[in-house]
Design an enzyme around this catalytic site. Sequence first.
Site, PDB file in Angstrom:
ATOM      1  N   LYS A  62       5.565  21.890 -11.104  1.00 51.89           N
ATOM      2  CA  LYS A  62       6.166  22.514 -12.259  1.00 51.89           C
ATOM      3  C   LYS A  62       7.528  21.896 -12.580  1.00 51.89           C
ATOM      4  CE  LYS A  62       4.246  26.891 -10.728  1.00 51.89           C
ATOM      5  NZ  LYS A  62       4.602  28.243 -10.210  1.00 51.89           N
ATOM      6  N   ASP A 122      12.557  12.708  -3.319  1.00 48.74           N
ATOM      7  CA  ASP A 122      13.257  12.963  -2.065  1.00 48.74           C
ATOM      8  C   ASP A 122      12.744  11.939  -1.051  1.00 48.74           C
ATOM      9  OD1 ASP A 122      14.589  14.073   0.088  1.00 48.74           O
ATOM     10  OD2 ASP A 122      13.622  16.011  -0.007  1.00 48.74           O
ATOM     11  N   VAL A 172      18.809  20.946  -4.312  1.00 46.88           N
ATOM     12  CA  VAL A 172      19.331  21.291  -5.636  1.00 46.88           C
ATOM     13  C   VAL A 172      18.347  22.164  -6.408  1.00 46.88           C
ATOM     14  CG1 VAL A 172      20.823  19.260  -5.815  1.00 46.88           C
ATOM     15  CG2 VAL A 172      18.459  19.129  -6.660  1.00 46.88           C
TER      16      VAL A 172
HETATM   17  P1  IMP Z   1       9.205  14.118  -1.872  1.00 46.87           P
HETATM   18  O1  IMP Z   1       7.723  14.007  -1.688  1.00 46.87           O
HETATM   19  O2  IMP Z   1       9.914  14.324  -0.552  1.00 46.87           O
HETATM   20  O3  IMP Z   1       9.796  12.978  -2.661  1.00 46.87           O
HETATM   21  O4  IMP Z   1       9.473  15.480  -2.638  1.00 46.87           O
HETATM   22  C1  IMP Z   1       9.210  15.581  -3.963  1.00 46.87           C
HETATM   23  C2  IMP Z   1       9.038  17.005  -4.429  1.00 46.87           C
HETATM   24  O5  IMP Z   1       9.661  17.963  -3.577  1.00 46.87           O
HETATM   25  C3  IMP Z   1       9.714  17.137  -5.759  1.00 46.87           C
HETATM   26  O6  IMP Z   1       8.843  16.771  -6.815  1.00 46.87           O
HETATM   27  C4  IMP Z   1      10.127  18.582  -5.784  1.00 46.87           C
HETATM   28  O7  IMP Z   1       9.062  19.358  -6.274  1.00 46.87           O
HETATM   29  C5  IMP Z   1      10.395  18.903  -4.351  1.00 46.87           C
HETATM   30  N1  IMP Z   1      11.823  18.759  -4.034  1.00 46.87           N
HETATM   31  C6  IMP Z   1      12.411  17.786  -3.320  1.00 46.87           C
HETATM   32  N2  IMP Z   1      13.731  17.955  -3.230  1.00 46.87           N
HETATM   33  C7  IMP Z   1      14.000  19.081  -3.924  1.00 46.87           C
HETATM   34  C8  IMP Z   1      15.229  19.793  -4.212  1.00 46.87           C
HETATM   35  O8  IMP Z   1      16.353  19.429  -3.826  1.00 46.87           O
HETATM   36  N3  IMP Z   1      15.102  20.921  -4.979  1.00 46.87           N
HETATM   37  C9  IMP Z   1      13.905  21.365  -5.439  1.00 46.87           C
HETATM   38  N4  IMP Z   1      12.741  20.720  -5.205  1.00 46.87           N
HETATM   39  C10 IMP Z   1      12.783  19.593  -4.446  1.00 46.87           C
END
Ligand code: IMP
Length: 197
Positions: A62, A122, A172
């Site tokens: 979302k 992230d 965040v």
């Molecule tokens: P990744 O797979 O670790 O890159 O995480 C990606 C997903 O995790 C993002 O699309 C977000 O939905 C969620 N996410 C990662 N960091 C944050 C944050 O700081 N706040 C809110 N959602 C996050």
Amino acid sequence: MAHGDEAAGASGGLPPGRLEDAPDVGRVIVSEPDLQQRIVELGDRITADYAGRPPLLVGVLKGAFMFMSDLSRAIALPVEVDFMAVSSYGSATRTSGVVRIVKDLDVDLLDRHVLVVEDIVDSGLTLNYLQRYLLARRPASLEVCALLVKKGQQRTEIDLRYVGFHIPAEFVVGYGLDVDERLRNLRAIHAHASRSS
Ligand code: IMP
Ligand code: MG
């Protein structure tokens, strides 16, 4: 007078208890004007880069819903939009890299110029999975536009064509991003006050 309530107009329509004042909303990381200015710049670049081949914007739900809304209006091309919903297995604030497709695309990607619109990168594991998943559908091209990238957190190589802001590696909220489904409707990106990431 077309609109009756002067007081609400003067306060920007916000009720007395502002969401920004909630106890777990921390300092501003990216302000509303900075977000809007950067989105105009990204829109201009995308408009130039995709001239003559309007992209299909694929928003990742979302978190990307608000960014998708503003970015699409900053692009002066007849874009199409579609959405996917993914959820990563694991805890709410730590991604495992194993992604479940909760809602798939409605549109066929074959020979389309696809631009994935993501809220935040992230670890990069979600995007890495999505890129492989979408490439298997044989688009003409596949690029990514991520509003936020957390500095120094990426655990995988990902090619990010467009990035809004590089931010510190902390949790965040706001402008689409949630904590336990709350605070998506903040206008700016804020630190979440009682968590780190
Ligand atoms: P990744 O797979 O670790 O890159 O995480 C990606 C997903 O995790 C993002 O699309 C977000 O939905 C969620 N996410 C990662 N960091 C944050 C944050 O700081 N706040 C809110 N959602 C996050
Ligand atoms: Mg997301």
